[in-house]
Design a protein around this motif. Structure first.
Motif, PDB file in Angstrom:
ATOM      1  N   PRO A  20       2.188  -5.540   3.568  1.00  0.00           N
ATOM      2  CA  PRO A  20       1.938  -4.635   2.378  1.00  0.00           C
ATOM      3  C   PRO A  20       1.423  -5.244   1.209  1.00  0.00           C
ATOM      4  N   ASN A  21       2.298  -6.217   0.860  1.00  0.00           N
ATOM      5  CA  ASN A  21       2.183  -6.792  -0.296  1.00  0.00           C
ATOM      6  C   ASN A  21       0.876  -7.874  -0.394  1.00  0.00           C
ATOM      7  N   ASN A  22       0.433  -8.562   0.809  1.00  0.00           N
ATOM      8  CA  ASN A  22      -0.762  -9.147   0.551  1.00  0.00           C
ATOM      9  C   ASN A  22      -2.054  -7.894   0.413  1.00  0.00           C
ATOM     10  N   MET A  23      -1.916  -6.877   1.164  1.00  0.00           N
ATOM     11  CA  MET A  23      -3.062  -5.823   0.808  1.00  0.00           C
ATOM     12  C   MET A  23      -3.033  -5.355  -0.255  1.00  0.00           C
ATOM     13  N   SER A  24      -1.802  -5.237  -0.790  1.00  0.00           N
ATOM     14  CA  SER A  24      -1.667  -4.572  -2.531  1.00  0.00           C
ATOM     15  C   SER A  24      -2.577  -5.636  -3.355  1.00  0.00           C
ATOM     16  N   ILE A  25      -2.029  -6.930  -3.265  1.00  0.00           N
ATOM     17  CA  ILE A  25      -2.485  -7.869  -3.947  1.00  0.00           C
ATOM     18  C   ILE A  25      -4.298  -7.837  -4.149  1.00  0.00           C
ATOM     19  N   ILE A  26      -4.576  -7.907  -2.705  1.00  0.00           N
ATOM     20  CA  ILE A  26      -6.223  -7.965  -2.532  1.00  0.00           C
ATOM     21  C   ILE A  26      -7.058  -6.756  -2.817  1.00  0.00           C
ATOM     22  N   THR A  27      -6.255  -5.800  -2.934  1.00  0.00           N
ATOM     23  CA  THR A  27      -6.962  -4.264  -3.118  1.00  0.00           C
ATOM     24  C   THR A  27      -6.803  -4.089  -4.502  1.00  0.00           C
ATOM     25  N   GLY A  28      -5.864  -4.470  -4.938  1.00  0.00           N
ATOM     26  CA  GLY A  28      -5.261  -3.908  -6.400  1.00  0.00           C
ATOM     27  C   GLY A  28      -4.837  -2.598  -6.478  1.00  0.00           C
ATOM     28  N   THR A  29      -4.006  -2.313  -5.255  1.00  0.00           N
ATOM     29  CA  THR A  29      -3.713  -0.956  -5.174  1.00  0.00           C
ATOM     30  C   THR A  29      -2.405  -0.703  -4.560  1.00  0.00           C
ATOM     31  N   PRO A  30      -1.737   0.303  -4.697  1.00  0.00           N
ATOM     32  CA  PRO A  30      -0.417   0.257  -3.855  1.00  0.00           C
ATOM     33  C   PRO A  30      -0.487   0.939  -2.639  1.00  0.00           C
ATOM     34  N   ALA A  31       0.507   0.690  -1.572  1.00  0.00           N
ATOM     35  CA  ALA A  31       0.357   0.965  -0.443  1.00  0.00           C
ATOM     36  C   ALA A  31      -0.277   2.533   0.032  1.00  0.00           C
ATOM     37  N   SER A  32       0.239   3.113  -0.875  1.00  0.00           N
ATOM     38  CA  SER A  32      -0.215   4.911  -0.823  1.00  0.00           C
ATOM     39  C   SER A  32      -1.835   4.850  -0.723  1.00  0.00           C
ATOM     40  N   ALA A  33      -2.336   3.822  -1.413  1.00  0.00           N
ATOM     41  CA  ALA A  33      -3.857   3.879  -1.416  1.00  0.00           C
ATOM     42  C   ALA A  33      -4.561   3.173  -0.142  1.00  0.00           C
ATOM     43  N   HIS A  34      -3.873   1.819   0.039  1.00  0.00           N
ATOM     44  CA  HIS A  34      -4.534   1.183   1.218  1.00  0.00           C
ATOM     45  C   HIS A  34      -3.962   1.372   2.499  1.00  0.00           C
ATOM     46  N   GLY A  35      -2.837   1.847   2.661  1.00  0.00           N
ATOM     47  CA  GLY A  35      -2.445   2.462   4.137  1.00  0.00           C
ATOM     48  C   GLY A  35      -1.542   1.358   4.738  1.00  0.00           C
ATOM     49  N   ILE A  36      -1.535   0.198   4.173  1.00  0.00           N
ATOM     50  CA  ILE A  36      -0.743  -0.798   5.107  1.00  0.00           C
ATOM     51  C   ILE A  36       0.728  -0.977   4.558  1.00  0.00           C
ATOM     52  N   SER A  37       1.805  -0.366   5.328  1.00  0.00           N
ATOM     53  CA  SER A  37       3.041  -0.288   4.747  1.00  0.00           C
ATOM     54  C   SER A  37       4.124  -1.023   5.412  1.00  0.00           C
ATOM     55  N   GLY A  38       3.463  -2.075   6.469  1.00  0.00           N
ATOM     56  CA  GLY A  38       4.737  -2.814   7.304  1.00  0.00           C
ATOM     57  C   GLY A  38       3.639  -3.490   8.265  1.00  0.00           C
ATOM     58  N   ASN A  39       4.282  -4.328   9.101  1.00  0.00           N
ATOM     59  CA  ASN A  39       3.497  -4.935  10.345  1.00  0.00           C
ATOM     60  C   ASN A  39       3.426  -3.975  11.357  1.00  0.00           C
ATOM     61  N   TYR A  40       4.236  -3.035  11.499  1.00  0.00           N
ATOM     62  CA  TYR A  40       4.058  -1.949  12.417  1.00  0.00           C
ATOM     63  C   TYR A  40       4.319  -0.589  11.958  1.00  0.00           C
ATOM     64  N   TYR A  41       3.795   0.456  12.493  1.00  0.00           N
ATOM     65  CA  TYR A  41       4.117   1.844  12.361  1.00  0.00           C
ATOM     66  C   TYR A  41       4.215   2.430  13.690  1.00  0.00           C
ATOM     67  N   LEU A  42       4.772   3.733  14.000  1.00  0.00           N
ATOM     68  CA  LEU A  42       4.996   4.378  14.912  1.00  0.00           C
ATOM     69  C   LEU A  42       3.656   5.524  15.203  1.00  0.00           C
ATOM     70  N   ASP A  43       3.051   5.388  16.181  1.00  0.00           N
ATOM     71  CA  ASP A  43       2.020   6.408  16.188  1.00  0.00           C
ATOM     72  C   ASP A  43       2.701   7.670  17.250  1.00  0.00           C
ATOM     73  N   THR A  44       2.804   8.767  16.354  1.00  0.00           N
ATOM     74  CA  THR A  44       3.721  10.012  17.033  1.00  0.00           C
ATOM     75  C   THR A  44       2.718  10.580  18.043  1.00  0.00           C
ATOM     76  N   LYS A  45       1.486  10.403  18.230  1.00  0.00           N
ATOM     77  CA  LYS A  45       0.549  11.011  19.118  1.00  0.00           C
ATOM     78  C   LYS A  45       1.253  10.341  20.609  1.00  0.00           C
ATOM     79  N   THR A  46       1.227   8.932  20.543  1.00  0.00           N
ATOM     80  CA  THR A  46       1.760   8.169  21.784  1.00  0.00           C
ATOM     81  C   THR A  46       3.320   7.692  21.815  1.00  0.00           C
ATOM     82  N   TRP A  47       3.743   7.695  20.765  1.00  0.00           N
ATOM     83  CA  TRP A  47       5.088   7.117  20.420  1.00  0.00           C
ATOM     84  C   TRP A  47       5.047   5.668  20.797  1.00  0.00           C
ATOM     85  N   GLU A  48       4.078   5.072  20.317  1.00  0.00           N
ATOM     86  CA  GLU A  48       4.008   3.522  20.697  1.00  0.00           C
ATOM     87  C   GLU A  48       3.831   2.926  19.383  1.00  0.00           C
TER      88      GLU A  48
END
Length: 420
Positions: A71-99
Motif C-alpha cells: 500500500p505504501n509503495n503504491m501511495s508513494i509512486i502514484t501520489g495518492t491514498p489507497a482509496s484512489a490507487h486501490g492497493i490496501s495490502g498484499n492480499y484481499y478476499l474476493d467475496t465472489k469466490t471466497w479466495e
C-alpha cells in the motif's frame, strides 16, 4: 530529449509535478522506523543523512494504513491514498469466490504512476526494487523504449532489454545476485542505482529497499548499525553525483514479542471459531506474501469477513474485549479513517497495540523462521509514522505547506519536485 523541449510540468492523477532540475532520486527505506534514525544520528553513524537534515528538509510524516509495503509503495509512486490507487495490502478476499487475491498485479493498481507519467512526457526514469513482487506494479504502463529501466535485485541476474530496459546488471553493480533474506538485497538496489545515475543521468529514479534488517535487528543492535552505515555511504555517493535525494519509508517496525522472547500473538481466527463456529468469519492477514520467514505472516493489522450468521457488530463486540487490541472498526469507519478502497475492504478491521501482533489460526502460521530472534513486525498505526528527508532546502511555499499540518508520505514526489 533537449532541455528546451522538456515540459515544465507533468500531470499525474490530477496532480502537477515540476520537471526535475537535476536527477531526482526517491528512496523508500523499507521498515525505516524513525527510531533507527534517532539512534544513529545520536551516535554519529550516519553523517550524510545528518548533513541532509541540517542543510535540507526533514519531517515525520503519516504513512498509508495499513502500514505494509505494497500500500505504501503504491501511495508513494502514484501520489495518492489507497482509496484512489486501490492497493490496501498484499492480499484481499474476493467475496465472489471466497479466495484470497494477491494484490501485486498491475491490473489491480488504479490510476497511473508518477514514473510512467514522466516517461510518457519524454523523461528517462528508473525503478529498482529489492523484491520482484513490486516491480510490475511500479512499472505499470512504463515505456522502456526511450531508455527507462525497471528491475528488481531479486532477479537482477536475468534482466533483459525487452523486460527490464537493461542487461548485465550484476556487472554494472559489481555484486552477485543477493539472497532474498539479506541486507545485500537492499544494498544492490542502491549500488545499481548509483552506477545508472553515473552512466545515464536519468531524470527520475525510485529505489525501493526491503526490511529484512529491520525485522531482524532493533535500532540498538550492531546488525542495524552496519546496515544504516552502508545506506548512508550510498546516499553520500548519490549526493556527490548531484542528485536531489528524498528519503522516506513505507512503514515503521516494533518488537512484538513477550517477556520470554516468543511472538506476542492474538490468534484471532481461533477466537472467532470458538465463539461463532468454524468458518462463520474469515480472518485475512494482509501482510502475507511469498517471503514470510522474517515475520511469519504476523502483523498489526488484519481483516475479518462475515461468512455466516455473525454480524460485524457481534464480531466487533467480541474483539473489542481482547487485551492487546488497539482499534476494531467496521468497514465504513475504517475506510473513512484510513482512506481505504471500500470495494476491497473487509466487514471488520482489527489493529493491535504496538507490542502485540495478530494472526489467523495458530495452525496456519509457520514460525520456524523466527527461531533465535524476537519478532519485529508492522501493520498498525503504531508503525505508520515515517521520515521524509530531502538533501536540499524547501522553497518558501513548501516550508509554509509543511508547517500547516501533518504531511502524508505519498506527498514526497510533490515535495522533491515542486518544493525544492
Amino acid at each position: 530529449m533537449n532541455q528546451d523541449s522538456k515540459k515544465t510540468q507533468v500531470e499525474v492523477n490530477q496532480k502537477k509535478y515540476a520537471w526535475p532540475i537535476s536527477p531526482a532520486v526517491v528512496v523508500c527505506i523499507d521498515g525505516g522506523d524513525p527510531a533507527y534514525l534517532k539512534q544513529f544520528l545520536a551516535d554519529g553513524s550516519i553523517p550524510n543523512i545528518a548533513k541532509f537534515i541540517k542543510e535540507g528538509f526533514s519531517v515525520i510524516a503519516d504513512g498509508t494504513m495499513p502500514s505494509f509495503t505494497c500500500p505504501n509503495n503504491m501511495s508513494i509512486i502514484t501520489g495518492t491514498p489507497a482509496s484512489a490507487h486501490g492497493i490496501s495490502g498484499n492480499y484481499y478476499l474476493d467475496t465472489k469466490t471466497w479466495e484470497p487475491v494477491v494484490m501485486t498485479g498491475p491490473d489491480l493498481l488504479r490510476g497511473d504512476t508518477i514514473l510512467s507519467g514522466f516517461a510518457k512526457a519524454g523523461a528517462k526514469v528508473v525503478s529498482i526494487t529489492a523484491k520482484d513482487k513490486l516491480r510490475k506494479q511500479l512499472g505499470k504502463n512504463l515505456d522502456l523504449s526511450n531508455g527507462s529501466i525497471s528491475f528488481s535485485s531479486e532477479f537482477s541476474g536475468s534482466c533483459t532489454m525487452a523486460e527490464n530496459g537493461i542487461e548485465n546488471v550484476l556487472d554494472l553493480a559489481g555484486m552477485p545476485q543477493p539472497d532474498i533474506y539479506s541486507m545485500e538485497l537492499s544494498l544492490f538496489v542502491l549500488k545499481a542505482g548509483i552506477q545508472i545515475l553515473k552512466r545515464d543521468r536519468p531524470d527520475l529514479m525510485y529505489l525501493s529497499l526491503t526490511d529484512w534488517v529491520q525485522h531482524k535487528f532493533a535500532p540498538n543492535e550492531e546488525g542495524a548499525r552496519i546496515f544504516y552505515q552502508e545506506l548512508d555511504k550510498c546516499f553520500g555517493e548519490l549526493d556527490t553525483l548531484g542528485a536531489t535525494i528524498a528519503l522516506t519509508a513505507d512503514h515503521g517496525m516494533n518488537d512484538k514479542s513477550n517477556s520470554a522472547g516468543k511472538p506476542n500473538v492474538i490468534w484471532l481466527q481461533d477466537i472467532l471459531d470458538a465463539k461463532f463456529g468454524k468458518g462463520d468469519a474469515q480472518v485475512i492477514c494482509p501482510i502475507t506474501d511469498a517471503y514470510v520467514g522474517h515475520h511469519g505472516a504476523l502483523g498489526g493489522f488484519v481483516r475479518v469477513w462475515c461468512r455466516g450468521k455473525a454480524t460485524p457488530k457481534e464480531i466487533i463486540e467480541v474483539i473489542a474485549g481482547i487485551d492487546g487490541i488497539e482499534q476494531v472498526l467496521n468497514k465504513d469507519s475504517a475506510c473513512k479513517l484510513f482512506e481505504l478502497p471500500a470495494d476491497r475492504e473487509a466487514d471488520v478491521v482489527v489493529i493491535s497495540r504496538a507490542d502485540v501482533c495478530i494472526g489467523s489460526s495458530a495452525a496456519n502460521h509457520d514460525l520456524k523462521g523466527l527461531e533465535g530472534h524476537r519478532l519485529r513486525t508492522h501493520g498498525g498505526t503504531s508503525e505508520a509514522k515515517v521520515p521524509i528527508i530531502i538533501n536540499k532546502p524547501m522553497n518558501e511555499a513548501y516550508k509554509l505547506k509543511a508547517a500547516s499540518g501533518t504531511l502524508k508520505s505519498y506527498e514526497i514526489f510533490d515535495y522533491v519536485l515542486n518544493g525544492v
